[in-house]
Scaffold this motif. Structure first.
Motif, mmCIF file in Angstrom:
data_model
loop_
_atom_site.group_PDB
_atom_site.id
_atom_site.type_symbol
_atom_site.label_atom_id
_atom_site.label_comp_id
_atom_site.label_asym_id
_atom_site.label_seq_id
_atom_site.Cartn_x
_atom_site.Cartn_y
_atom_site.Cartn_z
ATOM 1 N N SER A 22 24.474 -2.370 -12.857
ATOM 2 C CA SER A 22 25.473 -3.345 -12.457
ATOM 3 C C SER A 22 26.485 -3.479 -13.581
ATOM 4 C CB SER A 22 24.800 -4.690 -12.211
ATOM 5 O OG SER A 22 24.165 -5.135 -13.388
ATOM 6 N N VAL A 23 27.578 -4.106 -13.250
ATOM 7 C CA VAL A 23 28.593 -4.334 -14.272
ATOM 8 C C VAL A 23 28.213 -5.581 -15.034
ATOM 9 C CG1 VAL A 23 30.994 -4.956 -14.639
ATOM 10 C CG2 VAL A 23 30.404 -3.260 -12.924
ATOM 11 N N SER A 24 28.166 -5.478 -16.335
ATOM 12 C CA SER A 24 27.665 -6.628 -17.077
ATOM 13 C C SER A 24 28.716 -7.722 -17.138
ATOM 14 C CB SER A 24 27.231 -6.221 -18.476
ATOM 15 O OG SER A 24 28.318 -6.262 -19.355
ATOM 16 N N PHE A 25 28.213 -8.923 -17.245
ATOM 17 C CA PHE A 25 29.069 -10.102 -17.320
ATOM 18 C C PHE A 25 29.607 -10.199 -18.736
ATOM 19 C CE2 PHE A 25 29.873 -14.507 -18.224
ATOM 20 C CZ PHE A 25 30.370 -15.042 -17.060
ATOM 21 N N PRO A 56 31.793 -12.577 -21.174
ATOM 22 C CA PRO A 56 32.452 -13.886 -21.273
ATOM 23 C C PRO A 56 33.968 -13.773 -21.472
ATOM 24 C CG PRO A 56 30.495 -13.839 -22.633
ATOM 25 C CD PRO A 56 30.671 -12.457 -22.093
ATOM 26 N N ASP A 86 35.089 -12.982 -17.962
ATOM 27 C CA ASP A 86 34.442 -13.542 -16.780
ATOM 28 C C ASP A 86 34.111 -15.029 -16.855
ATOM 29 O OD1 ASP A 86 34.519 -11.014 -15.737
ATOM 30 O OD2 ASP A 86 32.507 -10.482 -16.388
ATOM 31 N N ASN A 87 34.266 -15.644 -18.022
ATOM 32 C CA ASN A 87 33.818 -17.035 -18.043
ATOM 33 C C ASN A 87 34.883 -17.985 -17.503
ATOM 34 O OD1 ASN A 87 35.560 -17.651 -20.125
ATOM 35 N ND2 ASN A 87 33.989 -17.773 -21.695
ATOM 36 N N ARG A 88 34.525 -19.235 -17.512
ATOM 37 C CA ARG A 88 35.350 -20.237 -16.833
ATOM 38 C C ARG A 88 36.804 -20.210 -17.276
ATOM 39 N NH1 ARG A 88 38.553 -22.853 -15.264
ATOM 40 N NH2 ARG A 88 38.670 -25.034 -14.673
ATOM 41 N N PHE A 115 36.181 -20.374 -10.134
ATOM 42 C CA PHE A 115 35.114 -19.808 -10.954
ATOM 43 C C PHE A 115 33.807 -19.736 -10.163
ATOM 44 C CE2 PHE A 115 31.841 -20.716 -14.358
ATOM 45 C CZ PHE A 115 31.855 -19.436 -14.889
ATOM 46 N N LYS A 130 31.682 -16.529 -8.724
ATOM 47 C CA LYS A 130 30.264 -16.356 -9.039
ATOM 48 C C LYS A 130 29.513 -15.921 -7.795
ATOM 49 C CE LYS A 130 27.686 -20.130 -9.665
ATOM 50 N NZ LYS A 130 27.293 -21.355 -10.382
ATOM 51 N N ARG A 188 30.516 -12.289 -6.594
ATOM 52 C CA ARG A 188 29.855 -11.231 -7.359
ATOM 53 C C ARG A 188 28.470 -10.959 -6.770
ATOM 54 N NH1 ARG A 188 29.706 -9.552 -13.025
ATOM 55 N NH2 ARG A 188 31.369 -10.990 -13.494
ATOM 56 N N ASP A 189 27.756 -12.040 -6.496
ATOM 57 C CA ASP A 189 26.409 -11.860 -5.949
ATOM 58 C C ASP A 189 26.441 -11.280 -4.541
ATOM 59 O OD1 ASP A 189 25.097 -12.669 -8.232
ATOM 60 O OD2 ASP A 189 25.233 -14.778 -7.709
ATOM 61 N N ARG A 237 31.871 -30.800 -20.735
ATOM 62 C CA ARG A 237 30.401 -30.806 -20.715
ATOM 63 C C ARG A 237 29.880 -32.208 -20.983
ATOM 64 N NH1 ARG A 237 30.244 -25.762 -23.178
ATOM 65 N NH2 ARG A 237 29.966 -26.592 -25.273
#
Lengths: 283, 1113
Positions: B378-381, B383, B386-388, B397, B401, B404-405, B915
């Motif tokens: 698979s293509v790696s994630f 950051p 690909d991150n927020r 975002f 996600k 991708r799945d 956060r």
């Protein structure tokens, strides 16, 4: 502990229609003395949750809520010290904690003349002393304490168990000198899906290369495993490649069928680990 | 034709002489070929004729594959030819398109004149030279971009003197006056437009019996005299092959024939001697053709294929079948080259050819084995992409996600099921894909998805993939696997391939999407999303440009590291080449997709479409890239992918001005020669171009300035199947790719980001001087030094930014967190404003980043350089290299930092703040950390029971205490005491404790105390009081978290107490001491930790409750 599908079915069948009480749990342990308590409890909890999911809807109608509330009021009127709510839940085959929630919701609705927020209800279930009625507070507390599958106390125990096993796994990884990035670090970096641990340098477990390890402090039965595959494991695979799932309380061994594709199941920390040679040299 | 052959067979003319005759053109009349003089006009047609003759003669013995197409004399009339090709159109995909020939017909008025001139035939050879000259000129002026005319009108032609390959070094320029450099094929154009759709020349003059009756005398006699001075070599390529001299050519043949005869006897071959003889001729012919600059036949592989067929044929004897399949296994397993190299027949035919092949094979194996299978599919994630922070909103975002799945879910579904009968891509996946597209559109996530799609495409369809049985099962993969080291899974896969018949694609298959590529193609088709396609095109173009920009660098054979470098670079080149081809194929697919038609459009439709589409610019300027690549001698990388791209062109595209130029340039490449290019590089280019023109153009190039000169006329497009050639071609592609570094390796040129220099501004001249000095410094150093310095600068610069992020920025963010925590509580402030204020504070300190960045580069740069350069590097060189690396790294890092530090701080603070806001209920992170920082007591073995265990046990106690109880169920006092003891242990060991566990334990123990208090009243026993005292000490000593002791006096517990206890006031007094201590403890907890809800003083509460109890009793 790996169980064959047949072994698992036997346990599940025994559990068929039980109430989530400590008495039921005791009986289960007597019936299957060779299985570990944690495994049995985990299976018990999962089976009970399946049962509840099937019947959930019928308890959540407005009529049902009204009936339960009236029965509660009548019950405590007669004897406030009697386990009114708990017995009601057992009688209608519903989880005591969930019964407590329905009645509490109904109670607050009547009192506040508005539908109470979920947050408020949850907070009151966690800490019944916030419930403005002492008798109801005690009834609710009795329900949550006596429920061994649902409720804030059980949730907390599950959370604690999960955390403890993550710590255990972390210890084992450190002991094996396998460097990893933990979930919180990953999240801080903005990863959208995060397994418990990503190995900085992949290793081979039983001949299969793995990039990540997920710790599950539960028993891997079919339905939970399918759900995890869908929500988590494949997502990890999609982002990080093949990985390892440890079901600390065992799993149905037939479920370990994605090894070739890159999802390995184990019920303990693996012993057959092959690391990249030069990273060994660094030790 | 037949006459020539007959002369040859009758031994009146030597083979060598014929070859010379073929090569040198009609003007040449060596003494030994006097017999051929009269036939000179037929010269150019001899090759196709011979080939056809061979095919005819051998058609019955070729049982080991499909037939190869016959050659047609190049001078066929295109009109009738077209009819011929159209007739066959139903059989092949690409014949439905416009042929290259027909698009060229559509052009200029001036051309007939030229053709006429040639037809005059008086100055055959000079007009022959004319071809490339015209071509070159037209291309050259097209290149300067000022000629907007869609036609190649001679009248408008500017007499530009810029040669086509202007930037090339002189020897490799097209030398218009050098006879050696241009094909003689078109020279003699006396052959008129004889319309002959048939694929064969009438072979009548060679009687059927003759081959059988004549062979011995024909091939075993001594050759006629050979001129030792025969000017055979015409270029460096030929020299490589000149081991076979004409003088001994025939003797080689005759001696090998002896062996062959023996062999034949032994093996009872059904071949006639005639056929064998011709076979040998054929082999040698091609052997020579390869080495000839003129490249008589564009698609040499069809011919090679034919030769291979002959070599592997076993006649009709069924007894040989077993051996044949062995051979097949052999070939498949070891690769065609090895097969060839090991083929003893080749050895006996031509020892030198054999040696050559053997060498080729040996040099090919070593490098491809470097390509190890990669386990990640698979293509790696990442950051960074690909991150927020790469998405405009949380929603975008989170939706991505899911996308991708879902994408991988579809991929797995396809993988599991697509080979099952009745499984239909569109039916099963179509709606899911379109739903996905709708989601992508709603959140503008197409670019992210396009990138993922493209990366996954490369991952699955190009690279070597291990493990999964059916992943990456592409033709290119075949090659890599075959050459790879023995590997169980590969062998297994190969075995599977024998069981499952491979789809037969023939020696010249139409473009296709084999293996996993199919998924990606079908996905694009089912998605039918304009947005997605556009983003995908962007993504593909970007990647193609990036890969195509890799620089070819001369090898320094002087230093010892060359071998290692060479191998690495070959490996990388292979990967890059294969990726490019893959990407270009998909780009071509997408670009030409909207124009695809099933039927060839009518002439009118075509004209209007051409007029319309001539107005738009192409998405990717392949013409420019192609020209650049020729200029920079990198066509070996560029041509193969451009060919893939063009192979998917629609019917109209080749008629467009732009693409016509591209095709013409490519055609010119077939005709021209780059003497510097290594043999195998050239072979690859010829192979792919040959294929392209086969696919694109079944007809002649009538208006291509000199149609007679181009012998690729009317090659048939769709041949019946033969996996061998496909594999041969693939193998060669891979092999050639691997040896691409023979005369030049490829390395990635790293250009440090050209950031504004932060160094104090020196004068322009000084800076210029510095740059010059720097260049000069590298000039006499091995190129590896420069690469190392650039590499270090790039990495250190990049790491510097990361370092600043992890240190300075992280520190600032922490500080911001504290500031925000305070302020966010003060008032229900405007969060955005708050954030701005806090960040503004930090920006000033952010300026530190530059100082720290400079320090970092200064420290790390030299370290890295020192490690990477050879030890014998002199101190002075080392110092300079270090300085340059530091300077470049600093420039890169500080340039980025000065531009972005503020934005970076803001982004990080914002993320932290978000956060923080998201977890309002939980204690704030710093507080959390404070608690967790509590350590285990010294020497702690972490053997205490798990918190979950203790919570569980307390829960059980609570169950019994709260009731309902079973008959005779009681809480054992001793056991409870033990539990409290273990609780104390658990609380002291911090290893497994988490905040929620501890909070729960606190809560549960308070409940327990409350119930104990109750039971004190019930049981009236002092031991229970002892338990309460024990609990009190645990609360005091062991808990890190606040214990909500006030809960003991909550409404609930008072109610409970009231309910349970209707008397015994006495007992309550036992609790007095306890309550006093509790009050103090409560004060401690309330002062240490803020308690959200102000509660009544416990003492008061106690009094109240006591009052209630008293009142009720």
């Amino acid at each position: 502990m790996k169980l064959s599908k047949a072994q698992y079915d036997e346990i599940a069948q025994f559990l068929g229609h039980v109430q989530p009480t400590r008495q039921s749990l005791r009986k289960l342990k007597e019936k299957f003395p060779s299985q570990s308590q944690s495994t049995l409890l985990s299976i018990f909890s999962q089976e009970y949750q399946k049962q509840i999911k099937r019947t959930h809807a019928k308890h959540h109608t407005a009529e049902a809520a009204e009936t339960y509330y009236q029965r509660y009021l009548n019950g405590v009127m007669k004897n406030a010290a009697a386990p009114v709510l708990l017995e009601l839940a057992n009688e209608v085959d519903f989880a005591p904690s969930l019964m407590a929630r329905i009645v509490l919701e109904r109670f607050l609705q009547e009192r506040e003349q508005a539908i109470p927020s979920k947050t408020l209800i949850n907070s009151m279930l966690r800490d019944p002393s916030q419930i403005p009625d002492g008798v109801l507070a005690n009834q609710v507390y009795q329900c949550t304490v006596n429920d061994c599958c649902y409720g804030p106390l059980v949730d907390c125990i599950k959370h604690a168990i999960g955390h403890e096993h993550e710590v255990l796994l972390r210890e084992m990884l450190l002991e094996k000198n396998l460097s990893f990035i933990a979930e919180d670090q990953l999240r801080a970096k903005g990863y959208d899906k995060t397994p418990d641990f990503i190995l900085e340098v992949p290793v081979a477990v039983e001949g299969h290369i793995i990039h990540w390890i997920e710790s599950k402090a539960s028993f891997g039965d079919e339905s939970s495993h399918q759900a995890y595959l869908q929500d988590q494991f494949w997502s990890y695979w999609n982002r990080f490649g093949p990985g390892l799932v440890i079901y600390w309380y065992g799993f149905i061994e037939e479920l370990d069928c994605h090894r070739e594709r890159g999802i390995l199941l184990k019920d303990c920390f693996p012993t057959d680990i092959v690391t990249l040679r030069h990273s060994m040299a660094q030790r | 034709m037949a006459a020539v052959l007959e002369l040859l067979l009758r031994e009146e003319v030597a083979v060598g002489a014929v070859l010379r005759w073929l090569r040198q053109g009609p003007g040449h009349r060596p003494a030994e070929v006097t017999g051929l003089v009269s036939l000179s006009l037929l010269q150019k047609d001899f090759v196709p004729f011979l080939l056809n003759f061979l095919r005819e003669q051998t058609s019955q013995i070729l049982t080991n594959g499909p037939s190869t197409p016959a050659k047609t004399p190049n001078s066929k009339a295109h009109g009738s030819q077209r009819t011929g090709s159209e007739r066959r159109a139903g059989h092949r995909r690409s014949s439905q398109k416009a042929s290259l020939g027909s698009f060229l017909t559509a052009t200029p008025e001036a051309l007939p004149a030229r053709r006429g001139r040639r037809k005059g035939g008086s100055a055959v050879s000079t007009s022959g030279r004319q071809v490339p000259r015209d071509l070159g000129r037209s291309l050259a002026e097209e290149e300067d971009g000022k000629n907007d005319s869609p036609s190649w009108s001679g009248g408008r032609r500017k007499r530009s003197e810029v040669p086509l390959v202007s930037a090339r070094s002189p020897p490799s320029q097209l030398n218009l006056n050098n006879l050696e450099e241009f094909p003689p094929m078109g020279a003699a154009s006396g052959w008129t437009n004889k319309s002959k759709p048939s694929r064969r020349i009438n072979p009548t003059p060679v009687s059927a019996e003759r081959p059988l009756s004549k062979p011995k005398t024909c091939f075993t006699s001594t050759p006629v005299s050979q001129s030792p001075a025969a000017r055979f070599s015409s270029g460096s390529n030929l020299e490589a092959f000149s081991t076979v001299q004409e003088g001994n050519l025939t003797s080689v043949i005759s001696s090998s024939l002896q062996e062959e005869r023996e062999m034949l006897k032994k093996e009872r071959y059904g071949l006639s001697m005639m056929v064998i003889g011709l076979l040998i001729l054929n082999i040698h012919l091609y052997y020579l053709i390869f080495s000839l600059p003129e490249n008589l036949v564009p698609n040499i592989f069809l011919e090679l294929f034919f030769v291979l067929q002959l070599l592997t044929s076993k006649g009709t004897s069924t007894a040989e079948e077993e051996e044949e399949s062995d051979l097949e296994v052999n070939e498949r397993k070891k690769g065609t080259l090895k097969f060839l190299a090991e083929n003893e027949r080749i050895a006996s035919f031509s020892p030198t050819l054999h040696e050559r092949l053997r060498q080729a094979y040996e040099s090919s194996t070593a490098k491809v084995s470097l390509l190890l299978p990669c386990s990640v599919q698979s293509v790696s994630f990442q950051p960074e992409t690909d991150n927020r922070s790469n998405f405009p909103s949380d929603r975008a975002f989170h939706i991505f996600k899911k996308q991708r799945d879902i994408f991988y879910e579809l991929l797995r579904e396809w993988e599991d099921n697509h080979e099952k009968t009745g499984w239909d891509f569109e039916r099963v996946l179509g709606n899911k894909i379109r739903a996905m597209m709708a989601h992508l559109s709603a959140t503008c996530n197409h670019s992210h998805f396009a990138r993922l799609f493209q990366k996954q495409l490369i991952q699955m369809c190009k690279g070597p993939v291990g493990g999964g049985a059916s992943w990456g099962d592409t033709p290119d993969q075949d090659v890599l696997n075959m050459l790879g080291p023995d590997n169980l899974s590969r062998l297994k896969r190969l075995q599977e391939r024998f069981v499952v018949p491979q789809s037969i694609r023939g020696p010249c298959p139409p473009p296709s999407f084999p293996g996993c590529q199919q998924f990606f193609r079908d996905f694009i088709l089912s998605a039918g999303s304009y947005q997605f396609n556009q983003h995908l095109v962007d993504s593909l173009c970007l990647k193609i440009l990036e890969l195509d920009g890799l620089t070819l660098v001369e090898h320094e054979h002087s230093d010892g590291e060359a071998d290692m470098d060479e191998q690495d670079e070959k490996k990388r080149f292979t990967v890059v080449l294969l990726s490019l081809r893959l990407l270009a194929k998909f780009l071509g697919f997408l670009v030409f997709l909207p124009y695809r038609t099933v039927e060839q459009p009518t002439r009118d439709l075509q004209d209007s479409a051409v007029a319309l589409r001539n107005q738009t610019l192409p998405v990717l300027d392949v013409l420019k890239l192609l020209r650049q690549s020729i200029r920079d001698h990198r066509s070996i990388l560029t041509v193969p992918w451009i060919v893939e791209f063009l192979s998917l062109a629609d019917h109209i595209a080749p008629f467009l001005d732009y693409y016509r130029k591209v095709f013409c340039l490519l055609l010119l490449m077939v005709l021209s020669e780059d003497k510097e290019m290594s043999f195998l590089n050239k072979l690859l280019i010829l192979a792919v171009l040959g294929w392209l023109f086969q696919v694109e153009s079944p007809v002649s190039f009538p208006s291509f300035s000199h149609q007679d000169s181009v012998p690729l006329v009317d090659q048939q497009l769709l041949y019946t199947c033969c996996p061998y050639l496909g594999e041969l071609r693939k193998l060669l592609a891979s092999f050639v790719a691997g040896s691409g570094a023979k005369n030049g390796g490829f390395i990635r040129k790293i250009t440090p980001t050209a950031a504004e220099s932060l160094a104090p501004k020196t004068s322009v001249t000084q800076r210029k001087l510095q740059v010059e000095l720097e260049q000069a410094f590298f000039h006499n150093q091995p190129p590896s030094l420069r690469r190392t310095v650039e590499f270090v600068a790039e990495r250190v610069g990049s790491n510097c930014v990361k370092h600043i992020k992890a240190t300075l920025v992280a520190e600032l963010v922490q500080r911001a967190e504290v500031m925000l925590q305070d302020k966010v509580k003060e008032e229900d402030a405007n969060h955005d404003k708050l954030l701005e204020e806090v960040c503004a504070h930090l920006y000033e300190e952010g300026a530190q980043a530059l100082i720290k960045g400079r320090e970092f580069c200064k420290k790390k740069g030299p370290e890295a350089v020192r490690v990477l350069l050879p030890e014998e590097t002199s101190a002075a060189v080392l110092n300079s290299a270090e300085d340059i690396a530091v300077e470049l790294a600093t420039e890169k890092a500080c340039g980025w930092l000065s531009a972005n530090i503020a934005a970076l701080i803001k982004r990080e603070v914002k993320a932290t703040f978000n956060r923080m806001l998201k977890v309002p209920g939980l204690p704030l992170p710093s507080e959390d950390a404070l608690e967790l920082r509590r350590d285990c007591p010294p020497g702690c073995q972490h053997r205490a029971p798990f918190p979950s265990q203790i919570i569980n046990e307390i829960k059980d106690v609570l169950c019994v205490a709260v009731g309902p109880r079973d008959e005779g169920e009681v809480i054992d006092h001793d056991w409870l005491e033990c539990l409290l003891g273990r609780l104390s242990q658990t609380l002291r060991c911090r290893k497994f404790m988490c905040p929620t566990s501890e909070q729960q334990l606190a809560k549960c123990t308070v409940e327990l105390a409350s119930l104990l208090g109750e039971s004190v009243m019930i049981i009236k026993s002092n031991p229970t009081y002892g338990l309460l005292k024990l609990l009190l000490s645990v609360w005091k000593e062991d808990f890190g978290a606040p214990v909500p002791v006030q809960l003991m006096f909550s409404r609930k517990n008072i109610a409970s107490l009231t309910l349970a206890n209707k008397g015994s006031l006495v007992c309550i007094h036992l609790l007095q001491d306890f309550l006093k201590e509790l009050e103090m403890l409560s004060r401690v907890f309330t002062s240490e930790h803020r308690i959200e809800e102000p509660r009544t003083n416990p003492r008061e509460l106690t009094r109240q409750s006591l009052g209630t109890v008293t009142a009720q009793s």
